[in-house]
Design an enzyme around this catalytic site. Structure first.
Site, PDB file in Angstrom:
ATOM      1  N   GLY A  26      72.268  22.980  76.927  1.00  0.00           N
ATOM      2  CA  GLY A  26      72.790  21.830  75.857  1.00  0.00           C
ATOM      3  C   GLY A  26      73.971  22.222  75.021  1.00  0.00           C
ATOM      4  O   GLY A  26      74.640  21.527  74.194  1.00  0.00           O
ATOM      5  N   ASP A  84      82.195  16.354  75.082  1.00  0.00           N
ATOM      6  CA  ASP A  84      81.975  17.549  75.498  1.00  0.00           C
ATOM      7  C   ASP A  84      83.339  18.101  75.921  1.00  0.00           C
ATOM      8  O   ASP A  84      83.896  19.369  75.715  1.00  0.00           O
ATOM      9  CB  ASP A  84      81.054  17.804  76.865  1.00  0.00           C
ATOM     10  CG  ASP A  84      79.759  17.322  76.553  1.00  0.00           C
ATOM     11  OD1 ASP A  84      79.369  17.194  75.552  1.00  0.00           O
ATOM     12  OD2 ASP A  84      78.830  17.082  77.676  1.00  0.00           O
ATOM     13  N   LYS A  93      67.051  16.730  83.587  1.00  0.00           N
ATOM     14  CA  LYS A  93      67.449  15.277  83.090  1.00  0.00           C
ATOM     15  C   LYS A  93      67.308  14.341  84.397  1.00  0.00           C
ATOM     16  O   LYS A  93      67.500  13.232  84.221  1.00  0.00           O
ATOM     17  CB  LYS A  93      68.970  15.391  82.560  1.00  0.00           C
ATOM     18  CG  LYS A  93      69.224  16.324  81.102  1.00  0.00           C
ATOM     19  CD  LYS A  93      70.469  16.033  80.662  1.00  0.00           C
ATOM     20  CE  LYS A  93      70.504  16.739  79.322  1.00  0.00           C
ATOM     21  NZ  LYS A  93      70.229  18.111  79.358  1.00  0.00           N
TER      22      LYS A  93
END
Length: 561
Positions: A179, A236, A281
């Site tokens: 993460g 990100d 995910k």
């Protein structure tokens, strides 16, 4: 604005990391990658590109709702050493030999192929003239390298010219799957490295050549990462590129991507702790991430209908767009957010009341506050066919009840916490009378509230993350919360600078999965970081210095401070 600044180029690690103590911690890694490159390829690298991972301090699962977030780059990073290969007749144009210093990864050799115009449609021929295989079903490490390369090819080598054949070597300290956005760092670093080696990013100190801004690099990296199947909103990449030392980054997404630094109070350190729970995910998306996206979008349409806000029949309006229309927002006004932040704060307070209208009159026997599919469709004002076309034709979800109330309440309250966090930090800079400790305590309170909301309303936490945050607070953290998508991954804790060692010791002794971990293995799962600078390059003559031993490097850089 930070996004308009050029990509920085450094000639010493002290300039990059801000202090001798910090640069000493990293000098050996830079020395190692330069020496290993020379051992494997027989020459020094021409360039080393750096791209850090990121930690989201606050603002979880609200970026795809187009609300602002507050991440920061971390010290852990990806380094990519690169150099053009000496020209030989047997080298394909733009061929790449890619090595990774991690022993579990093997050498990869690939080359882009120019597309023949007969093989593409009339529309495609003007868009992409190169082909490069990227496996989106099995995300291999070199796929992220290829993704960065692809963006350089289609932006700078369409219509003529060939990219240089190159050798590259990759190393990194950002834990994969934690993460902390190791994938975004890889794509940013790869994009920057291929720009540099092909002469598309001239060093700042030459005073010549095109200057690519941080914002332009972010846009390229976002588009590049989509080539590996990741539909990123830009947080990100922006954090990896635009961040500055000792500051968080306030990133807003509407009406367009913008970013500004938010200085953090002195004496505060962030501790990253990996729960060691990996959330796949791809496997869980239809029950977790993708489901949350659909729930927030459906909630936005239903709230808009209740409040008399106009939404197009085929439009997937976001919660941020709903409050903008409700407040009479005019695009282009305000501090990069369309409307002034004060308006957003005021409208969010209203929405925290209005969202109660999504709450069912009573919970089901099993305590559900959600609604079934047929009820959600009825509330949307669309027919079943229209609803499924707009909200379900492009994504697969699985649920018996859709938690519209919980998800929307989290988004609105979390967006408000982001703005409070930002305001607290900025106020501490402008008001000398504020006690830094009081500022840090307030930031910690907001982080704790965020964790509670992520757990109870957005339901993206897990027992291990809850346990880690509880242990962290008992060990002296002012605040602790999950960071990243959740359902596993990492926590981030706000800790006093003088309590770091004791804090890490307590957490490592009390969190079961850390038992038996020592030294480097322990430092891989729990470590301190201060907000780092964003992506950058180290060019030419610096490589000569870094190839010597560490003491020589320190001697060479000492005059700069």
């Amino acid at each position: 604005m930070s996004a308009s600044e050029p990509i920085p180029v450094y000639t010493s690690l002290t300039d990059l990391y801000g202090s001798l103590g910090t640069s000493l911690n990293h000098a050996e890694r830079w020395n190692n990658i330069a020496e290993e490159f020379q051992r494997q390829f027989g020459r020094k690298p021409a360039y080393i590109a750096r791209a850090p991972g990121r930690v989201n301090l606050i603002g979880e699962h609200i970026d795809y709702c187009l609300f602002g977030v507050l991440p920061a780059a971390i010290e852990r990073d990806i380094l990519i050493a690169i150099s053009p290969r000496p020209h030989h007749h047997d080298h394909a144009p733009g061929s790449v030999v890619a090595e990774n210093m991690h022993t579990k990864y093997t050498r990869q050799v690939f080359a882009p192929a120019p597309r023949r115009k007969a093989s593409v449609s009339e529309e495609e021929v003007h868009v992409e003239e190169w082909h490069l295989d990227i496996n989106t079903k099995e995300l291999r490490w070199e796929s992220y390298v290829k993704a960065g390369y692809y963006g350089v090819l289609i932006n700078y080598f369409t219509g003529g010219g060939n990219p240089a054949p190159v050798d590259i070597l990759v190393t990194g300290t950002v834990p994969a799957g934690s993460g902390l956005s190791s994938s975004a760092a890889m794509v940013v670093g790869s994009t920057l490295a291929f720009l540099a080696v092909n002469g598309k990013l001239e060093p700042n100190f030459t005073g010549s050549g095109p200057q690519i801004s941080k914002g332009q690099l972010v846009e390229m990296a976002v588009a590049n990462e989509k080539r590996v199947g990741v539909n990123s909103g830009g947080m990100d990449q922006a954090a990896s590129v635009i961040s500055v030392p000792s500051s968080a980054l306030y990133i807003s997404f509407f009406p367009s991507l913008s970013a500004s630094s938010v200085p953090l109070p002195p004496g505060a350190v962030f501790i990253i702790a990996n729960s060691l729970v990996i959330s796949d995910k791809a496997v869980t998306a239809k029950r977790n991430y993708n489901l949350r996206v659909v729930e927030t979008l459906a909630a936005a349409r239903i709230l808009a209908l209740r409040l008399g806000v106009k939404v197009g029949a085929e439009e997937r309006v976001t919660l941020r767009e709903v409050i903008g229309r409700l407040a009479g927002e005019i695009e282009g006004e305000g501090d990069g957010e369309g409307m002034p932040i004060e308006w957003i704060e005021e409208t969010l307070r209203r929405m925290e009341r209005e969202v109660e209208g999504l709450k069912p009159a009573k919970a089901t026997e099993d305590g559900q506050l959600g609604v079934k599919m047929e009820e959600m469709i009825r509330m949307s004002g669309l027919s079943e066919g229209e609803f499924k076309q707009v909200y379900l034709s492009w994504v697969e979800v699985e649920a018996t009840h859709f938690q519209l109330y919980k998800r929307a309440k989290h988004v609105f309250t979390e967006a408000s916490r982001v703005l409070q966090f930002r305001k607290t930090c900025l106020s501490s800079q402008s008001t000398e009378s504020l006690n830094p400790l009081d500022v840090i305590k307030r930031l910690g309170e907001l982080m704790n509230e965020s964790q509670t909301s992520c757990d109870e309303l957005f339901e993206c936490s897990c027992p291990e993350l809850n346990e880690l945050t509880k242990i962290a607070r008992e060990a002296g953290a002012f605040g602790s919360r999950l960071t990243g998508a959740g359902w596993g991954g990492c926590t981030v804790s706000l800790v006093s600078e003088d309590n770091v060692d004791a804090f890490i010791k307590q957490v490592s002794e009390r969190y079961g999965p850390y038992k038996g971990l020592e030294g480097e293995k322990l430092s891989e799962v729990i470590f301190a970081t201060k907000p780092s600078s964003g992506a950058c390059g180290e060019w030419g003559f610096f490589i000569v210095a870094v190839a010597f031993d560490v003491s020589c490097f320190i001697w060479r850089t000492r005059p700069s401070f």
